[in-house]
Structures are given as structure tokens and as C-alpha cells.
Design a protein around this motif. Structure first.
Motif, mmCIF file in Angstrom:
data_model
loop_
_atom_site.group_PDB
_atom_site.id
_atom_site.type_symbol
_atom_site.label_atom_id
_atom_site.label_comp_id
_atom_site.label_asym_id
_atom_site.label_seq_id
_atom_site.Cartn_x
_atom_site.Cartn_y
_atom_site.Cartn_z
ATOM 1 N N ASN A 119 0.756 -0.956 0.034
ATOM 2 C CA ASN A 119 0.142 -0.027 0.008
ATOM 3 C C ASN A 119 0.760 1.197 -0.059
ATOM 4 O OD1 ASN A 119 -2.457 1.350 0.003
ATOM 5 N ND2 ASN A 119 -2.515 1.526 2.039
ATOM 6 N N LEU A 120 2.253 1.177 -0.263
ATOM 7 C CA LEU A 120 2.990 2.570 -0.184
ATOM 8 C C LEU A 120 2.527 3.516 -1.392
ATOM 9 C CD1 LEU A 120 5.106 2.295 -2.945
ATOM 10 C CD2 LEU A 120 5.863 0.254 -1.810
ATOM 11 N N VAL A 121 3.074 4.628 -1.016
ATOM 12 C CA VAL A 121 3.182 5.574 -1.991
ATOM 13 C C VAL A 121 4.694 6.132 -2.105
ATOM 14 C CG1 VAL A 121 0.798 6.573 -1.342
ATOM 15 C CG2 VAL A 121 2.765 7.549 -0.103
ATOM 16 N N VAL A 122 4.769 6.812 -3.430
ATOM 17 C CA VAL A 122 6.198 7.224 -3.727
ATOM 18 C C VAL A 122 6.354 8.645 -4.012
ATOM 19 C CG1 VAL A 122 7.911 6.989 -5.518
ATOM 20 C CG2 VAL A 122 6.480 5.055 -5.004
ATOM 21 N N VAL A 123 7.126 9.285 -3.185
ATOM 22 C CA VAL A 123 7.688 10.838 -3.387
ATOM 23 C C VAL A 123 8.807 10.625 -4.180
ATOM 24 C CG1 VAL A 123 8.182 12.636 -2.195
ATOM 25 C CG2 VAL A 123 6.273 11.327 -1.186
ATOM 26 N N TRP A 124 9.004 11.178 -5.397
ATOM 27 C CA TRP A 124 10.151 11.008 -6.348
ATOM 28 C C TRP A 124 10.591 12.475 -6.392
ATOM 29 C CZ3 TRP A 124 11.611 6.421 -8.374
ATOM 30 C CH2 TRP A 124 12.784 6.639 -9.626
ATOM 31 N N GLU A 215 2.133 19.573 1.162
ATOM 32 C CA GLU A 215 0.561 19.260 1.807
ATOM 33 C C GLU A 215 -0.190 18.850 0.757
ATOM 34 O OE1 GLU A 215 -0.232 22.848 3.630
ATOM 35 O OE2 GLU A 215 1.131 22.537 5.348
ATOM 36 N N ARG A 216 -0.287 19.662 -0.322
ATOM 37 C CA ARG A 216 -1.368 18.957 -1.459
ATOM 38 C C ARG A 216 -0.825 17.489 -1.854
ATOM 39 N NH1 ARG A 216 -0.937 22.450 -6.620
ATOM 40 N NH2 ARG A 216 -1.223 24.276 -5.043
ATOM 41 N N SER A 217 0.358 17.394 -1.875
ATOM 42 C CA SER A 217 0.637 15.832 -2.358
ATOM 43 C C SER A 217 0.480 14.856 -1.545
ATOM 44 C CB SER A 217 2.379 15.948 -2.641
ATOM 45 O OG SER A 217 2.574 17.022 -3.597
ATOM 46 N N LEU A 218 0.530 14.925 -0.397
ATOM 47 C CA LEU A 218 0.311 14.066 0.624
ATOM 48 C C LEU A 218 -1.142 13.820 0.812
ATOM 49 C CD1 LEU A 218 3.210 14.524 3.450
ATOM 50 C CD2 LEU A 218 2.963 12.711 1.416
ATOM 51 N N SER A 219 -1.910 14.822 0.563
ATOM 52 C CA SER A 219 -3.354 14.817 1.001
ATOM 53 C C SER A 219 -3.949 14.061 -0.085
ATOM 54 C CB SER A 219 -3.996 16.131 1.369
ATOM 55 O OG SER A 219 -3.626 16.909 0.089
ATOM 56 N N GLN A 220 -3.259 14.262 -1.468
ATOM 57 C CA GLN A 220 -4.004 13.682 -2.732
ATOM 58 C C GLN A 220 -3.732 12.213 -2.799
ATOM 59 O OE1 GLN A 220 -3.804 16.070 -6.234
ATOM 60 N NE2 GLN A 220 -4.119 14.502 -7.567
ATOM 61 N N ILE A 221 -2.301 11.731 -2.591
ATOM 62 C CA ILE A 221 -2.106 10.535 -2.990
ATOM 63 C C ILE A 221 -2.264 9.384 -1.659
ATOM 64 C CG2 ILE A 221 -0.434 10.923 -4.651
ATOM 65 C CD1 ILE A 221 1.757 10.424 -2.739
ATOM 66 N N ASP A 222 -2.341 10.401 -0.544
ATOM 67 C CA ASP A 222 -2.679 9.636 0.737
ATOM 68 C C ASP A 222 -3.642 10.310 1.657
ATOM 69 O OD1 ASP A 222 -2.512 7.728 2.898
ATOM 70 O OD2 ASP A 222 -0.707 8.473 3.515
ATOM 71 N N SER A 224 -5.970 9.547 3.586
ATOM 72 C CA SER A 224 -6.251 8.841 4.930
ATOM 73 C C SER A 224 -5.250 9.173 5.990
ATOM 74 C CB SER A 224 -6.587 7.372 4.525
ATOM 75 O OG SER A 224 -5.331 6.702 4.546
ATOM 76 N N GLY A 225 -3.840 9.589 5.143
ATOM 77 C CA GLY A 225 -2.859 9.758 6.224
ATOM 78 C C GLY A 225 -2.277 8.534 6.958
ATOM 79 N N THR A 226 -2.316 7.353 6.199
ATOM 80 C CA THR A 226 -2.009 6.012 6.674
ATOM 81 C C THR A 226 -0.991 5.205 6.007
ATOM 82 O OG1 THR A 226 -3.915 4.919 5.806
ATOM 83 C CG2 THR A 226 -4.394 5.974 7.769
ATOM 84 N N ARG A 227 -0.802 5.699 4.734
ATOM 85 C CA ARG A 227 0.017 4.792 3.758
ATOM 86 C C ARG A 227 1.407 4.805 4.194
ATOM 87 N NH1 ARG A 227 -2.397 5.450 -2.126
ATOM 88 N NH2 ARG A 227 -1.109 3.501 -2.346
ATOM 89 N N PRO A 228 2.423 3.898 3.927
ATOM 90 C CA PRO A 228 4.071 3.798 4.055
ATOM 91 C C PRO A 228 4.413 4.975 2.980
ATOM 92 C CG PRO A 228 3.184 1.630 4.281
ATOM 93 C CD PRO A 228 1.944 2.546 3.853
ATOM 94 N N ILE A 229 5.439 5.503 3.239
ATOM 95 C CA ILE A 229 5.847 6.541 2.336
ATOM 96 C C ILE A 229 7.357 6.024 1.749
ATOM 97 C CG2 ILE A 229 6.882 8.738 1.714
ATOM 98 C CD1 ILE A 229 4.830 9.871 4.148
ATOM 99 N N THR A 269 5.411 13.087 9.457
ATOM 100 C CA THR A 269 4.249 11.879 9.341
ATOM 101 C C THR A 269 4.581 10.792 10.070
ATOM 102 O OG1 THR A 269 5.344 10.611 7.244
ATOM 103 C CG2 THR A 269 3.992 12.827 6.885
ATOM 104 N N GLY A 270 5.658 10.212 10.571
ATOM 105 C CA GLY A 270 6.007 8.783 10.960
ATOM 106 C C GLY A 270 5.996 7.965 10.016
#
Length: 323
Positions: A119-124, A215-222, A224-229, A269-270
Motif C-alpha cells: 500500500n506504499l506511496v512514492v515521493v519522487w 501538503e497538497r501532494s500527501l493529501s492527494q495520494i494519501d 487517509s494519512g495512513t500509507r507507508p511512504i 508523518t511518522g
């Protein structure tokens, strides 16, 4: 501050590899980054760090020099080893800091991460999109293709490559956000627009600022604020004045302040689970420029793990009183 709710130990893993592009030198980056104090600095912040050494790449296959894509056998084999190593470390409840290595390392790093945390998200963070396919690449270097190997939506555009049969697509384009783009090939631009990949170019950074974009990026791809980054950080995302020891520098990049803020926000975010440091090349600069690159890279890296520019009162600290 914990790195991840269940991953309070940082596992450091070196990936001494340069076959994803044409310059020698990125294979020496893990050694130089360790010598620059990356582990000591993380420990000084109060982090528990385990150094797992380097991925063993001594017996990579030899590629034919006339292949359409440079070094597919060695890149495929090395990244399979990296994927397996990342998965093993994550399964011990450690997060992973991967010291590359050219940016082809993201194939193995993200793939290995997804085997444990799908369930990860990728910040490139990069000057380049690195989403060419072997059919669209101008350079033929696999360090410009990692996301094409990993994204499910791009598989209809990918040729058969037996060297990467192990690498099953494991992320969606909806899981990716780019920050710092400024040198994007026409085909990559088509992919970004066709699939609606969240992409922040340097013009966006200058217009809106890193604070609003992250802030916009994390709120759009995640939302729920729960996914591993998973952060894949190419040092050429920074301005070349800050990281001159890299192979494909592009002027007008992220400032040190931008990168520190981005890293601090990810840390808060932890949920940082894996961090790649890619494209440090100690051989492509003077000693002065190499030292500058190492200093700035270590500085930003520590910010991802709790080193805040805002002073934090040490726990149980008592002000001295006169006797």
C-alpha cells in the motif's frame, strides 16, 4: 521520534552500482556517504541504526555491448538482489535507508518495499521523471526508466525483457508524486499527462512553495494519512550549486531550504518506510565539490529522520544552577 509506528530502527543498506548509466563513480557513493558521517549523524539524533553493509554485486553477468538498452542483465540482476535485501530488512521491523548507486536502484528498492508494504506511496524528488520505457528512451540508460518497470499502467508500452521477469509491476501511477521536475523528455510528458500523474515542476515550487506542494501532494495520494511512504531522492533534484558531484545536473533546482523542509514534513508523518539516496557520483567533481555534495546530502538525509532545524529541548534536560 519514531521513524515509523512499527519501525523505530533504521537499517542502512549500500547499493554500490553504476551500470544504469554511463559514468563510473556512483558505485563508490555508499562508501563516501558513510565516510561523510551519515550513520554517525543519524545516531547522534538519537536514532537506532543498523548498518547492513552493501548488497553483494561481485558476480553480476556481463552484458553484450550492442544491446538496444545498456546493461539489462547486470541492472536486472543487481536490482533483484536489492529487492530481496530491502524485503528482508523491512520484515525485521526496520525502515530502510538505501545508499545508491544510480537511480536504476529504484526498481529494486520500490519492488522490494512493495512485497512487504503493497500500500506504499512514492515521493519522487528529481530533476528528471525517469519514466521512459526502453522504446522511448533517448539515452538507453535504465536509470531513466525505473518507474516504467514498476507502474502497472505502463506495462502495455513495455517490451518483453527477460532480465526483469522477476519485477512484476507493483504500484499505480496514482501512487506517485513528483517534486522538482525540470528536465522531462517529450515521451515522459505524454505519460504524465495521459495518466494524470501528480507532477510538481520547479515552476510550481517557485509559484506555490514547497510547504503547499508537499501538503497538497500527501493529501492527494494519501488522503487517509495512513500509507507507508517511499521517498526516492535523486541528489540532482537539488540545484547543482549544492550537489555538483552528480552525473546529470540541471540548473535551477531545489534549494537546501526546500529539501530540508520537505524532509522534515515527511519525518513528521511518522510513515517514512524506505528512503533512496541516488546519483551521488564522487568521481565527477573536484574534492571541494565532492565534499560539498556529501555535506548537503547528509544534511538533508538526517532531516528525514527527525533532525529539525527548529531546536528541540532534550528529554529530562535540567538547567544548571549555581551551587
Amino acid at each position: 521520534m519514531p521513524v515509523h509506528p512499527a519501525r523505530e530502527v533504521i537499517g542502512v543498506l549500500g547499493f554500490p552500482f553504476s551500470k544504469g548509466q554511463t559514468y563510473d563513480g556512483t558505485e563508490q557513493a555508499p562508501h563516501y556517504l558513510r565516510d561523510a558521517g551519515i550513520i554517525k549523524n543519524l545516531q547522534a539524533q538519537g536514532n537506532t541504526v543498523v548498518d547492513h553493509g552493501d548488497v553483494n554485486l561481485e558476480s553480476l553477468p556481463v552484458d553484450e555491448p550492442n544491446t538496444d538498452i545498456r546493461n539489462p542483465k547486470s541492472v536486472g540482476t543487481a536490482n533483484k538482489k536489492l529487492s530481496d535485501a530491502i524485503s528482508r530488512i523491512l520484515k525485521t521491523n526496520q525502515s530502510v535507508l538505501t545508499l545508491g548507486g544510480d537511480h536504476s536502484m529504484a526498481i529494486g528498492s520500490i519492488h522490494g518495499h512493495a512485497q512487504v508494504e503493497p500500500n506504499l506511496v512514492v515521493v519522487w524528488v528529481d530533476a528528471h521523471a525517469d519514466i521512459n520505457t526502453p522504446l522511448t528512451s533517448i539515452s538507453r540508460n535504465i536509470h531513466g526508466m525505473p518507474l516504467a518497470f514498476l507502474a502497472k499502467e505502463l506495462q502495455e508500452y513495455m517490451p518483453d525483457m527477460p532480465e526483469f521477469d522477476w519485477c512484476k509491476p507493483c504500484i499505480s501511477v496514482r501512487d506517485i508524486v513528483y517534486i522538482g521536475l525540470r528536465d522531462v523528455d517529450p515521451s515522459e510528458k505524454v505519460f504524465i499527462e495521459k495518466f494524470g500523474i501528480l507532477a510538481h515542476y520547479m515552476e510550481d515550487v517557485e509559484k506555490y512553495g514547497v510547504k503547499e506542494l508537499i501538503e497538497r501532494s500527501l493529501s492527494q495520494i494519501d488522503p487517509s494519512g495512513t500509507r507507508p511512504i517511499h521517498v526516492s531522492f535523486d541528489v540532482d533534484g537539488m540545484d547543482p550549486a549544492l550537489t555538483p558531484a552528480t552525473g546529470t545536473p540541471v540548473p535551477g533546482g531545489l534549494s537546501l531550504k526546500d529539501c530540508c523542509y520537505l524532509a522534515e514534513e515527511i519525518a513528521i508523518t511518522g510513515r517514512l518506510s524506505v528512503l533512496d539516496i541516488a546519483e551521488v557520483n564522487p568521481l565527477l567533481s573536484s574534492e571541494e565539490d565532492r565534499n560539498l555534495t556529501m555535506t548537503n546530502t547528509v544534511n538533508v538525509t538526517t532531516k528525514f529522520y527527525g533532525n529539525r532545524r527548529k531546536s528541540i529541548t532534550p528529554p529530562d534536560y535540567e538547567l544548571p544552577r549555581p551551587q
